[in-house]
Design a protein around this motif. Structure first.
Motif, PDB file in Angstrom:
ATOM      1  N   ASP A  18     -24.975  20.942  25.748  1.00 31.12           N
ATOM      2  CA  ASP A  18     -26.297  21.503  25.956  1.00 31.12           C
ATOM      3  C   ASP A  18     -26.410  22.803  25.183  1.00 31.12           C
ATOM      4  O   ASP A  18     -25.434  23.506  24.978  1.00 31.12           O
ATOM      5  N   ASP A  19     -27.624  23.115  24.792  1.00 38.51           N
ATOM      6  CA  ASP A  19     -27.895  24.297  24.000  1.00 38.51           C
ATOM      7  C   ASP A  19     -29.100  24.979  24.634  1.00 38.51           C
ATOM      8  O   ASP A  19     -29.975  24.308  25.165  1.00 38.51           O
ATOM      9  N   PRO A  20     -29.195  26.323  24.578  1.00 44.52           N
ATOM     10  CA  PRO A  20     -30.343  26.989  25.165  1.00 44.52           C
ATOM     11  C   PRO A  20     -31.662  26.482  24.609  1.00 44.52           C
ATOM     12  O   PRO A  20     -32.683  26.508  25.276  1.00 44.52           O
ATOM     13  N   ALA A  21     -31.656  26.035  23.353  1.00 49.10           N
ATOM     14  CA  ALA A  21     -32.883  25.547  22.734  1.00 49.10           C
ATOM     15  C   ALA A  21     -33.033  24.039  22.892  1.00 49.10           C
ATOM     16  O   ALA A  21     -33.955  23.449  22.377  1.00 49.10           O
ATOM     17  N   GLY A  22     -32.104  23.372  23.594  1.00 53.02           N
ATOM     18  CA  GLY A  22     -32.191  21.935  23.786  1.00 53.02           C
ATOM     19  C   GLY A  22     -30.870  21.261  23.472  1.00 53.02           C
ATOM     20  O   GLY A  22     -29.956  21.848  22.894  1.00 53.02           O
ATOM     21  N   GLN A  23     -30.762  20.015  23.858  1.00 57.22           N
ATOM     22  CA  GLN A  23     -29.540  19.255  23.591  1.00 57.22           C
ATOM     23  C   GLN A  23     -29.357  19.039  22.096  1.00 57.22           C
ATOM     24  O   GLN A  23     -30.305  18.814  21.355  1.00 57.22           O
ATOM     25  N   VAL A  24     -28.124  19.099  21.634  1.00 53.38           N
ATOM     26  CA  VAL A  24     -27.824  18.896  20.221  1.00 53.38           C
ATOM     27  C   VAL A  24     -27.838  17.402  19.915  1.00 53.38           C
ATOM     28  O   VAL A  24     -27.165  16.616  20.575  1.00 53.38           O
ATOM     29  N   VAL A  25     -28.640  17.009  18.932  1.00 51.88           N
ATOM     30  CA  VAL A  25     -28.744  15.596  18.570  1.00 51.88           C
ATOM     31  C   VAL A  25     -28.017  15.280  17.268  1.00 51.88           C
ATOM     32  O   VAL A  25     -27.744  14.109  16.971  1.00 51.88           O
ATOM     33  N   ALA A  26     -27.691  16.295  16.469  1.00 57.16           N
ATOM     34  CA  ALA A  26     -26.949  16.073  15.223  1.00 57.16           C
ATOM     35  C   ALA A  26     -26.453  17.412  14.704  1.00 57.16           C
ATOM     36  O   ALA A  26     -26.957  18.471  15.097  1.00 57.16           O
ATOM     37  N   THR A  27     -25.446  17.367  13.844  1.00 55.38           N
ATOM     38  CA  THR A  27     -25.006  18.562  13.136  1.00 55.38           C
ATOM     39  C   THR A  27     -24.961  18.251  11.655  1.00 55.38           C
ATOM     40  O   THR A  27     -24.607  17.141  11.250  1.00 55.38           O
ATOM     41  N   VAL A  28     -25.313  19.233  10.845  1.00 53.51           N
ATOM     42  CA  VAL A  28     -25.313  19.074   9.389  1.00 53.51           C
ATOM     43  C   VAL A  28     -24.451  20.176   8.801  1.00 53.51           C
ATOM     44  O   VAL A  28     -24.812  21.352   8.844  1.00 53.51           O
ATOM     45  N   ASN A  29     -23.267  19.789   8.309  1.00 52.07           N
ATOM     46  CA  ASN A  29     -22.324  20.766   7.767  1.00 52.07           C
ATOM     47  C   ASN A  29     -22.098  21.908   8.756  1.00 52.07           C
ATOM     48  O   ASN A  29     -22.047  23.087   8.394  1.00 52.07           O
ATOM     49  N   GLY A  30     -21.980  21.563  10.036  1.00 53.42           N
ATOM     50  CA  GLY A  30     -21.686  22.540  11.071  1.00 53.42           C
ATOM     51  C   GLY A  30     -22.898  23.191  11.712  1.00 53.42           C
ATOM     52  O   GLY A  30     -22.761  23.894  12.705  1.00 53.42           O
ATOM     53  N   THR A  31     -24.098  22.952  11.162  1.00 52.37           N
ATOM     54  CA  THR A  31     -25.324  23.531  11.729  1.00 52.37           C
ATOM     55  C   THR A  31     -25.977  22.513  12.664  1.00 52.37           C
ATOM     56  O   THR A  31     -26.185  21.363  12.278  1.00 52.37           O
ATOM     57  N   GLU A  32     -26.286  22.951  13.878  1.00 55.16           N
ATOM     58  CA  GLU A  32     -26.807  22.036  14.886  1.00 55.16           C
ATOM     59  C   GLU A  32     -28.313  21.808  14.764  1.00 55.16           C
ATOM     60  O   GLU A  32     -29.061  22.697  14.368  1.00 55.16           O
ATOM     61  N   ILE A  33     -28.728  20.592  15.111  1.00 54.32           N
ATOM     62  CA  ILE A  33     -30.144  20.243  15.248  1.00 54.32           C
ATOM     63  C   ILE A  33     -30.349  19.860  16.703  1.00 54.32           C
ATOM     64  O   ILE A  33     -29.640  18.996  17.227  1.00 54.32           O
ATOM     65  N   THR A  34     -31.284  20.514  17.371  1.00 58.20           N
ATOM     66  CA  THR A  34     -31.485  20.296  18.800  1.00 58.20           C
ATOM     67  C   THR A  34     -32.723  19.446  19.075  1.00 58.20           C
ATOM     68  O   THR A  34     -33.558  19.220  18.193  1.00 58.20           O
ATOM     69  N   THR A  35     -32.821  19.007  20.328  1.00 58.78           N
ATOM     70  CA  THR A  35     -33.977  18.217  20.732  1.00 58.78           C
ATOM     71  C   THR A  35     -35.267  19.021  20.591  1.00 58.78           C
ATOM     72  O   THR A  35     -36.324  18.451  20.310  1.00 58.78           O
ATOM     73  N   SER A  36     -35.190  20.333  20.787  1.00 58.50           N
ATOM     74  CA  SER A  36     -36.389  21.169  20.637  1.00 58.50           C
ATOM     75  C   SER A  36     -36.900  21.140  19.202  1.00 58.50           C
ATOM     76  O   SER A  36     -38.102  21.044  18.955  1.00 58.50           O
ATOM     77  N   GLU A  37     -35.973  21.213  18.243  1.00 61.35           N
ATOM     78  CA  GLU A  37     -36.359  21.139  16.839  1.00 61.35           C
ATOM     79  C   GLU A  37     -36.925  19.766  16.500  1.00 61.35           C
ATOM     80  O   GLU A  37     -37.897  19.643  15.754  1.00 61.35           O
ATOM     81  N   LEU A  38     -36.301  18.743  17.052  1.00 62.86           N
ATOM     82  CA  LEU A  38     -36.755  17.378  16.815  1.00 62.86           C
ATOM     83  C   LEU A  38     -38.165  17.178  17.384  1.00 62.86           C
ATOM     84  O   LEU A  38     -39.028  16.569  16.748  1.00 62.86           O
ATOM     85  N   GLN A  39     -38.403  17.724  18.581  1.00 65.13           N
ATOM     86  CA  GLN A  39     -39.708  17.608  19.222  1.00 65.13           C
ATOM     87  C   GLN A  39     -40.777  18.337  18.420  1.00 65.13           C
ATOM     88  O   GLN A  39     -41.892  17.832  18.238  1.00 65.13           O
ATOM     89  N   ALA A  40     -40.443  19.531  17.922  1.00 62.36           N
ATOM     90  CA  ALA A  40     -41.400  20.295  17.119  1.00 62.36           C
ATOM     91  C   ALA A  40     -41.774  19.542  15.852  1.00 62.36           C
ATOM     92  O   ALA A  40     -42.938  19.518  15.443  1.00 62.36           O
ATOM     93  N   GLU A  41     -40.782  18.910  15.225  1.00 68.86           N
ATOM     94  CA  GLU A  41     -41.037  18.131  14.014  1.00 68.86           C
ATOM     95  C   GLU A  41     -41.920  16.932  14.332  1.00 68.86           C
ATOM     96  O   GLU A  41     -42.852  16.615  13.595  1.00 68.86           O
ATOM     97  N   ALA A  42     -41.640  16.270  15.444  1.00 69.20           N
ATOM     98  CA  ALA A  42     -42.417  15.090  15.836  1.00 69.20           C
ATOM     99  C   ALA A  42     -43.868  15.465  16.119  1.00 69.20           C
ATOM    100  O   ALA A  42     -44.798  14.728  15.757  1.00 69.20           O
ATOM    101  N   GLU A  43     -44.075  16.609  16.762  1.00 65.93           N
ATOM    102  CA  GLU A  43     -45.436  17.051  17.057  1.00 65.93           C
ATOM    103  C   GLU A  43     -46.200  17.337  15.772  1.00 65.93           C
ATOM    104  O   GLU A  43     -47.381  17.013  15.655  1.00 65.93           O
ATOM    105  N   ALA A  44     -45.525  17.938  14.793  1.00 70.08           N
ATOM    106  CA  ALA A  44     -46.179  18.226  13.511  1.00 70.08           C
ATOM    107  C   ALA A  44     -46.560  16.950  12.782  1.00 70.08           C
ATOM    108  O   ALA A  44     -47.582  16.890  12.087  1.00 70.08           O
ATOM    109  N   LEU A  45     -45.731  15.912  12.931  1.00 74.37           N
ATOM    110  CA  LEU A  45     -45.975  14.628  12.258  1.00 74.37           C
ATOM    111  C   LEU A  45     -46.761  13.653  13.119  1.00 74.37           C
ATOM    112  O   LEU A  45     -47.080  12.555  12.659  1.00 74.37           O
TER     113      LEU A  45
END
Length: 271
Positions: A18-45
């Motif tokens: 778990d992450d303060p900004a949401g659950q981690v759904v993937a990492t890219v070269n050590g950088t995490e992508i969280t559910t919050s980021e995924l949700q924000a992207e989905a809302e924009a699209l």
């Protein structure tokens, strides 16, 4: 689907981290992508994350952008003045939108007496509601046309010829407009407009010519009128609160302009 090659991408198992900004759904070269980021992207699209295929597609877009952003930093592009200006603008825009949302929150208390009064004063939105079919011609940028050119347009055909002559890209299509989705004053003006009469509107960089093609009587059922009226009044109160907050900010601010940059009629002087 965009495939990110030569990257260290790991899908995170549900419930493992778990992450303060949401659950981690993937990492890219050590950088995490969280559910919050995924949700924000989905809302924009306007994508539905409940659809597994759409969810994977949205995630791959985030992954690809993260790879490109990291590559840009490696080249020092994050120090480029153009990037710094765009980042500042983006931060200001997001913060401003969040402030306006907060300003409108809690300003939407509506009681049944107010709702009933609104229904009585606006029969065109309820018992006499007409859904409008509008011939819509949208284009950008709006500033490509002068006020005189806009005022001279009398028909939709003239509007189309004008845009073609000036090489302005546009899209023409019919749209169904429900007056109850519009601010009351805008709805009232539109409903009173005669069929075929061209009107013009602009928001930001977007301009639009329009004309009513057809009216379809669709009264709001009695069982829905109170809830519909309450929602319209809530939107109206939130908008009024937002506008009042914006006026208050300018009233309390100390703003100075260089000569030639201030609002028309201002006494701007060089600093």
């Amino acid at each position: 689907m965009i495939v990110a090659a030569a990257a260290s991408i790991q899908l995170a198992a549900c419930g493992k981290k778990d992450d303060p900004a949401g659950q981690v759904v993937a990492t890219v070269n050590g950088t995490e992508i969280t559910t919050s980021e995924l949700q924000a992207e989905a809302e924009a699209l306007q994508a539905n994350l409940q659809d597994p295929a759409a969810r994977r597609q949205v995630l791959e877009l985030v992954v690809q952008r993260q790879l490109q952003a990291a590559a840009a930093k490696e080249r020092g592009l994050d120090k480029d003045p153009r990037f710094l200006a765009q980042r500042r603008r983006a931060e200001q825009y997001i913060l401003a939108q969040m402030y306006l949302m907060a300003a409108g929150a809690g300003a939407d208390d509506v009681d049944m007496r107010q709702a009933r009064s609104f229904i009585m004063r606006n029969p065109a939105l309820f018992d006499e509601r007409q859904v409008l079919v509008v011939d819509r011609l949208g284009f950008a940028p709006a500033k490509a046309l002068s006020k005189a050119e806009v005022a001279a347009v009398a028909t939709m055909a003239e509007a189309e010829r004008l845009l073609l002559a000036k090489g302005i890209r546009f899209e023409r299509r019919s749209a169904v407009v429900d007056p109850t989705d519009l601010p009351p004053k805008v709805a009232d003006n539109l409903v009173k407009m005669k069929d075929g009469v061209v009107f013009y509107d602009s928001q930001g960089d977007n301009g639009m010519f329009g004309a009513i093609l057809e009216r379809r009587p669709e009264p709001v059922p009695m069982t829905e009128q109170l809830s519909r009226a309450s929602e319209i009044l809530k939107r109206q109160k939130r908008q009024e609160a937002v506008e009042a907050a914006a006026r208050d900010l300018r009233k309390r601010a100390k703003i100075s302009y260089q000569a030639g940059y201030g609002p028309v009629g201002s006494s701007a002087k060089p600093r």
